[in-house]
Write a protein that holds these residues in place. Sequence first.
Motif, PDB file in Angstrom:
ATOM      1  N   VAL A  43       0.835  -1.077  -0.086  1.00 44.64           N
ATOM      2  CA  VAL A  43      -0.028  -0.100   0.019  1.00 44.64           C
ATOM      3  C   VAL A  43       0.798   1.051   0.068  1.00 44.64           C
ATOM      4  CG1 VAL A  43      -1.800   1.100   1.297  1.00 44.64           C
ATOM      5  CG2 VAL A  43      -1.911  -1.113   1.183  1.00 44.64           C
ATOM      6  N   ILE A  44       2.009   1.221   0.891  1.00 43.34           N
ATOM      7  CA  ILE A  44       2.917   2.574   1.014  1.00 43.34           C
ATOM      8  C   ILE A  44       3.418   2.564  -0.478  1.00 43.34           C
ATOM      9  CG2 ILE A  44       4.885   3.213   1.742  1.00 43.34           C
ATOM     10  CD1 ILE A  44       4.045   1.699   4.499  1.00 43.34           C
ATOM     11  N   TYR A  45       3.877   1.514  -1.195  1.00 44.86           N
ATOM     12  CA  TYR A  45       4.613   1.560  -2.397  1.00 44.86           C
ATOM     13  C   TYR A  45       3.671   2.224  -3.515  1.00 44.86           C
ATOM     14  CZ  TYR A  45       6.676   0.437  -6.878  1.00 44.86           C
ATOM     15  OH  TYR A  45       7.111   0.517  -8.153  1.00 44.86           O
ATOM     16  N   GLY A  46       2.398   1.731  -3.547  1.00 43.94           N
ATOM     17  CA  GLY A  46       1.466   2.191  -4.457  1.00 43.94           C
ATOM     18  C   GLY A  46       1.161   3.525  -4.101  1.00 43.94           C
ATOM     19  N   VAL A  47       0.823   4.075  -3.100  1.00 50.04           N
ATOM     20  CA  VAL A  47       0.344   5.472  -2.781  1.00 50.04           C
ATOM     21  C   VAL A  47       1.503   6.420  -3.127  1.00 50.04           C
ATOM     22  CG1 VAL A  47      -0.295   7.161  -0.909  1.00 50.04           C
ATOM     23  CG2 VAL A  47      -1.434   4.616  -1.170  1.00 50.04           C
ATOM     24  N   ASN A  48       2.617   5.586  -2.674  1.00 47.67           N
ATOM     25  CA  ASN A  48       4.096   6.848  -2.760  1.00 47.67           C
ATOM     26  C   ASN A  48       4.328   6.973  -4.402  1.00 47.67           C
ATOM     27  OD1 ASN A  48       6.242   8.305  -1.599  1.00 47.67           O
ATOM     28  ND2 ASN A  48       7.345   6.727  -2.677  1.00 47.67           N
ATOM     29  N   ARG A  49       4.289   5.892  -5.105  1.00 46.97           N
ATOM     30  CA  ARG A  49       4.195   6.156  -6.359  1.00 46.97           C
ATOM     31  C   ARG A  49       3.300   6.935  -7.220  1.00 46.97           C
ATOM     32  NH1 ARG A  49       3.410   2.275 -11.230  1.00 46.97           N
ATOM     33  NH2 ARG A  49       5.124   2.289 -12.429  1.00 46.97           N
ATOM     34  N   ILE A 130      -4.547   6.088   6.910  1.00 41.61           N
ATOM     35  CA  ILE A 130      -3.319   6.285   7.700  1.00 41.61           C
ATOM     36  C   ILE A 130      -2.108   6.318   6.863  1.00 41.61           C
ATOM     37  CG2 ILE A 130      -1.592   5.052   9.421  1.00 41.61           C
ATOM     38  CD1 ILE A 130      -4.258   4.163  10.715  1.00 41.61           C
ATOM     39  N   THR A 131      -2.302   5.440   5.587  1.00 41.76           N
ATOM     40  CA  THR A 131      -1.080   5.545   4.696  1.00 41.76           C
ATOM     41  C   THR A 131      -1.045   6.892   4.048  1.00 41.76           C
ATOM     42  OG1 THR A 131      -1.061   3.291   4.601  1.00 41.76           O
ATOM     43  CG2 THR A 131      -0.204   4.304   2.809  1.00 41.76           C
ATOM     44  N   SER A 132      -2.118   7.421   3.187  1.00 39.96           N
ATOM     45  CA  SER A 132      -2.321   8.342   2.613  1.00 39.96           C
ATOM     46  C   SER A 132      -2.021   9.772   3.383  1.00 39.96           C
ATOM     47  CB  SER A 132      -3.578   8.587   1.727  1.00 39.96           C
ATOM     48  OG  SER A 132      -3.981   7.452   1.116  1.00 39.96           O
ATOM     49  N   PHE A 133      -2.486   9.724   4.376  1.00 32.13           N
ATOM     50  CA  PHE A 133      -2.121  11.033   5.382  1.00 32.13           C
ATOM     51  C   PHE A 133      -0.719  11.074   5.606  1.00 32.13           C
ATOM     52  CE2 PHE A 133      -6.788  11.230   6.429  1.00 32.13           C
ATOM     53  CZ  PHE A 133      -6.942  12.557   5.910  1.00 32.13           C
ATOM     54  N   THR A 134      -0.218  10.089   6.029  1.00 28.15           N
ATOM     55  CA  THR A 134       1.228  10.115   6.314  1.00 28.15           C
ATOM     56  C   THR A 134       2.142  10.231   5.054  1.00 28.15           C
ATOM     57  OG1 THR A 134       0.954   8.244   8.206  1.00 28.15           O
ATOM     58  CG2 THR A 134       3.093   8.504   7.556  1.00 28.15           C
ATOM     59  N   LEU A 135       1.974   9.688   4.133  1.00 25.78           N
ATOM     60  CA  LEU A 135       2.878  10.139   2.954  1.00 25.78           C
ATOM     61  C   LEU A 135       2.644  11.405   2.339  1.00 25.78           C
ATOM     62  CD1 LEU A 135       2.683   6.716   1.154  1.00 25.78           C
ATOM     63  CD2 LEU A 135       4.541   7.607   1.941  1.00 25.78           C
ATOM     64  N   MET A 136       1.365  11.824   2.558  1.00 24.77           N
ATOM     65  CA  MET A 136       1.273  13.288   2.425  1.00 24.77           C
ATOM     66  C   MET A 136       2.130  14.300   3.084  1.00 24.77           C
ATOM     67  SD  MET A 136      -0.169  14.081  -0.531  1.00 24.77           S
ATOM     68  CE  MET A 136      -0.378  15.769   0.075  1.00 24.77           C
TER      69      MET A 136
END
Length: 157
Positions: A43-49, A130-136
């Motif tokens: 999930v982190i990889y895809g959102v970060n990409r 959580i993942t989206s907010f953190t990566l943002m």
Amino acid sequence: MKTSRILTNGIIIFLGIGVFFLFMELLGLSKNIYLRLINFVFVIYGVNRTLQQNHDEGNYGYYTNLAAGLLTSVSGLIMSVAAFLIYVSIQGGDTYLERYHQSYLFGSGNPSMYQFGISLFLEGLAACAITSFTLMQFWKDKDRKINAVDDVNHNSY
């Protein structure tokens, strides 16, 4: 925000999680809750990409990128839960799930396949947020630094 980018990265999330869980199933490790937490990596990889691709195109809007990140992760989630329900149906449905429900959100009881799917979806939504907010937060700081450098460059003329 490109829909094709969101779906492509959502498919990458889906494929990563799917291959990982099938691999765990083949090795007999699918009951291990700690190994299942590794799906966050996909999930982190895809959102970060998605966010990196937006950034590379000059899309620095916080809410636009947050929405792109959320949509990317939710598209991967929807495909993953749907595939999981299909897999469970093929494996025997509710009887197949009896060996897994204790290690998920349910502490007790005997949830149906669809209740299990809804629970996974809700659990996944929390992970997506959580993942989206953190990566943002990471990308927001990068965008500030780039904008600060651009302001300095433009003011020096």
